[in-house]
Design an enzyme around this catalytic site. Structure first.
Site, PDB file in Angstrom:
ATOM      1  N   HIS A  63       0.988  -1.206  -0.053  1.00  0.00           N
ATOM      2  CA  HIS A  63       0.107   0.077  -0.173  1.00  0.00           C
ATOM      3  C   HIS A  63       0.937   1.046   0.053  1.00  0.00           C
ATOM      4  CE1 HIS A  63      -3.335  -2.842   1.680  1.00  0.00           C
ATOM      5  NE2 HIS A  63      -3.394  -2.715   0.461  1.00  0.00           N
ATOM      6  N   ALA A  64       0.828   1.993  -1.011  1.00  0.00           N
ATOM      7  CA  ALA A  64       1.906   3.089  -1.310  1.00  0.00           C
ATOM      8  C   ALA A  64       2.054   4.167  -0.155  1.00  0.00           C
ATOM      9  CB  ALA A  64       1.502   3.740  -2.706  1.00  0.00           C
ATOM     10  N   ARG A  69      -2.894   4.622  -2.490  1.00  0.00           N
ATOM     11  CA  ARG A  69      -2.750   3.140  -1.939  1.00  0.00           C
ATOM     12  C   ARG A  69      -2.277   2.181  -2.887  1.00  0.00           C
ATOM     13  NH1 ARG A  69      -5.796   0.145   2.110  1.00  0.00           N
ATOM     14  NH2 ARG A  69      -6.862  -1.809   1.186  1.00  0.00           N
ATOM     15  N   SER A 116       0.887  -0.403   7.472  1.00  0.00           N
ATOM     16  CA  SER A 116       0.669   0.328   8.835  1.00  0.00           C
ATOM     17  C   SER A 116      -1.016   1.114   8.385  1.00  0.00           C
ATOM     18  CB  SER A 116       1.603   1.473   8.877  1.00  0.00           C
ATOM     19  OG  SER A 116       0.962   2.504   7.875  1.00  0.00           O
ATOM     20  N   TYR A 117      -1.779   1.262   9.550  1.00  0.00           N
ATOM     21  CA  TYR A 117      -1.117   1.598  11.021  1.00  0.00           C
ATOM     22  C   TYR A 117      -2.128   0.790  11.982  1.00  0.00           C
ATOM     23  CZ  TYR A 117      -5.262   4.493  11.165  1.00  0.00           C
ATOM     24  OH  TYR A 117      -6.460   5.126  10.858  1.00  0.00           O
ATOM     25  N   GLU A 175       0.420  -4.483  11.248  1.00  0.00           N
ATOM     26  CA  GLU A 175       0.296  -3.219  11.124  1.00  0.00           C
ATOM     27  C   GLU A 175       1.107  -2.557  12.119  1.00  0.00           C
ATOM     28  OE1 GLU A 175      -1.736  -1.890   9.033  1.00  0.00           O
ATOM     29  OE2 GLU A 175      -3.148  -3.452   8.409  1.00  0.00           O
ATOM     30  N   GLU A 221       1.541   3.866   3.020  1.00  0.00           N
ATOM     31  CA  GLU A 221       1.853   3.420   4.447  1.00  0.00           C
ATOM     32  C   GLU A 221       3.262   3.353   4.241  1.00  0.00           C
ATOM     33  OE1 GLU A 221       0.184  -0.403   4.551  1.00  0.00           O
ATOM     34  OE2 GLU A 221      -1.841   0.513   4.237  1.00  0.00           O
TER      35      GLU A 221
HETATM   36 ZN   LIG Z   1      -1.622  -1.758   4.049  1.00  0.00          ZN
END
Ligand SMILES: [Zn+2]
Ligand SMILES: *[C@@H]1O[C@H](CO)[C@@H](O)[C@H](O)[C@H]1NC(C)=O
Ligand SMILES: *[C@@H]1O[C@H](CO)[C@@H](O)[C@H](O)[C@H]1NC(C)=O
Ligand SMILES: *[C@@H]1O[C@H](CO)[C@@H](O)[C@H](O)[C@H]1NC(C)=O
Ligand SMILES: *[C@@H]1O[C@H](CO)[C@@H](O)[C@H](O)[C@H]1NC(C)=O
Length: 473
Positions: free
Chosen positions: A223-224, A283, A357-358, A432, A226
């Site tokens: 996911h970009a 994302r 994250s998170y 996460e 994060e």
């Molecule tokens: Zn993610």
């Protein structure tokens, strides 16, 4: 642990999501880009945007799924657990939020001005002033240790870990690591991203370590937005190498004697670049999905186990039309099962950890459903609790462990589900990382090192647990 009814409610909400209903907001919005984002000079701005946390633990199934639909359409859902849902809202929607949520749900504003956090996440340390950060344009290069643009990779004190780095700097730093530790570290490519960037892996193992050592595979950056995933994966790799050199009898030395640790720090390089240069909340990857407007597949719904196609190309969780439609997930899965040209596979990795994250969670499969319990659940839970304990013992924050489906609202086609079920990697987790919502995805750069230290402690403990349980019981 979380009640199973709550989990069932969440599962219901996910199903409901796939079938958009009429509600206060026009369902057509779901097929257009997020119109609430203003662009300035090609870079999305979030001035006055807010993030709200809504405690929905007392809502019925129906109201929860309805609320989820409304928030997903009107804003950008950051995270949902059986207790709360965090959502990023443009000012226009934030202003009418009270009218959107049922009376028995409590809403709290957790971020008053998202642009301030976006700015903070891009800040650089001020040279010569320890602990001071100054705002920077996303296009500026962060500071380096040497005038030629290099870093001192023989120490963890390098300024590299003081800021979120753009992709070219990440690549240069990792190449410098390979140069500095050639006995221990090698790099290889296992595919290409949708925009043609190399997908890179970094494998660490002591030259005098155990031959045919089992592999621990760590991936991050699906996911970009994060950013702390890649940053702390790189910190972890760097720490193993520095600690091995400085303490030949320490934990890193043992881990790198018994295991090959392979890190894929940026599985979504195109998305990472896009999240920095154009849209901090991006994302997905950046592949053309045949739509007129929207691009990108959510990598962590695109893996080929319990995969479900989705219809809304503009959705943040768009899983594509078939499993492994994204070249990034296809290449990663191929590496898991077959290895790579420079690193042929003769057996599956022993452990797999997917960093996100998170939320401070360390979760084991399955994500897609709570109705299927992994046969190794008890061991996975015990090892996960060991990870949380190791982080606590070095003074880190609390992490919770449990089955992924019970901890957060997650989806089908998940990487750790695939690694466990198809890759047959017994020790499969998704994590996460920090925090629990104060900054969310916009973690400020001064929390990179503390989060990296969590990962070093947690994953070293996991490796040693596996060693004690399976290798030298
Ligand atoms: Zn993610
Ligand atoms: C919520 O829905 C699930 C199935 O979708 C059902 O098992 C559960 O009993 C429902 N809970 C309530 C409180 O209605
Ligand atoms: C949510 O509300 C419930 C009941 O109203 C309460 O017990 C719980 O502590 C709240 N959770 C959070 C995270 O605020
Ligand atoms: C964020 O940075 C931009 C440009 O660097 C600036 O115009 C804006 O005022 C800043 N916003 C906040 C809330 O700090
Ligand atoms: C790099 O850092 C180490 C440890 O702090 C130091 O001993 C060394 O002199 C530094 N190297 C350079 C070239 O500055």
């Amino acid at each position: 642990m979380v009640a199973t009814t709550a989990t069932a409610l969440l599962a219901f909400a996910v199903v409901a999501l796939a079938l958009p209903q009429q509600h206060a907001f026009d369902a057509d919005l779901a097929n257009s880009p997020p119109s609430y984002i203003q662009e300035t000079g090609g870079i999305d701005r979030y001035d006055g945007h807010e993030v709200w946390r809504i405690n929905w633990s007392s809502l019925s199934n129906t109201s929860r799924s309805a609320l989820h639909n409304v928030l997903e359409t009107a804003g950008d859902v950051w995270k949902a657990t059986p207790e709360v849902i965090d959502v990023h809202l443009p000012p226009r929607v934030a202003a009418v939020l009270p009218s959107l949520i049922p009376k028995d749900a409590q809403a709290t504003k957790i971020v008053p001005d998202l642009q301030a956090l976006v700015n903070l996440s891009l800040a650089h340390p001020v040279p010569g002033l320890p602990g001071a950060y100054a705002p920077q344009s996303p296009l500026a290069d962060p500071p380096t240790d040497f005038p030629d643009g290099g870093w001192n990779v023989s120490t963890l004190d390098t300024v590299f870990h003081d800021a979120f780095q753009p992709l070219p700097a990440i690549d240069r730093f990792l190449d410098a690591l390979v140069n500095e530790y050639p006995e221990t570290l090698h790099t290889f490519e296992f595919g290409q991203s949708a925009e043609g960037r190399p997908l890179r892996a970094f494998s660490a193992h002591r030259a005098d370590g155990k031959a045919d050592a089992p592999e621990v595979l760590i991936i991050s950056g699906q996911h970009a937005r994060e950013w702390v995933g890649p940053a702390s994966a790189i910190y972890f790799l760097h720490a193993l190498l520095v600690n091995l050199r400085e303490n030949p009898k320490g934990t890193a030395a043992k881990v790198l004697r018994e295991f090959t640790v392979t890190v894929v720090p940026t599985l979504n390089p195109d998305g990472l670049v896009y999240s920095r240069e154009h849209s901090r909340m991006w994302r997905k990857n950046r592949q053309d999905v045949g739509g007129l407007i929207c691009k990108g597949v959510d990598l962590n719904t695109n893996w080929g186990y319990e995969y479900k196609p989705s219809r809304l190309a503009c959705s943040e969780s768009y899983s594509g039309q078939h499993p492994f439609e994204a070249p990034e997930t296809a290449a990663m899965a191929n590496y898991i099962v077959n290895g790579a040209k420079d690193a042929p596979r003769n057996r599956m990795p022993r452990a797999f950890i997917d960093l996100h994250s998170y939320g401070q969670l360390f979760m084991f499969p399955y994500s897609f459903s709570c109705n299927v319990f992994p046969p190794d659940a008890e061991n996975l839970m015990e090892a996960g609790m060991g990870v949380a304990k190791a982080i606590r013992l070095i003074g880190g924050p609390g992490y919770q462990t449990g089955q992924a489906c019970q901890s957060t609202l997650r989806f089908s086609g998940d990487a750790s589900d695939y690694a466990y079920a198809v890759g047959q990697i017994r020790w499969s987790y998704s994590a996460e990382l920090r925090d629990t919502g104060t900054y969310g995805f916009m973690l400020p750069p001064f929390l990179i090192r503390p989060t990296g230290i969590d990962v070093v402690a947690g994953l070293s403990a996991l490796a040693l647990f596996i060693y004690d349980t399976e290798i030298e019981p």
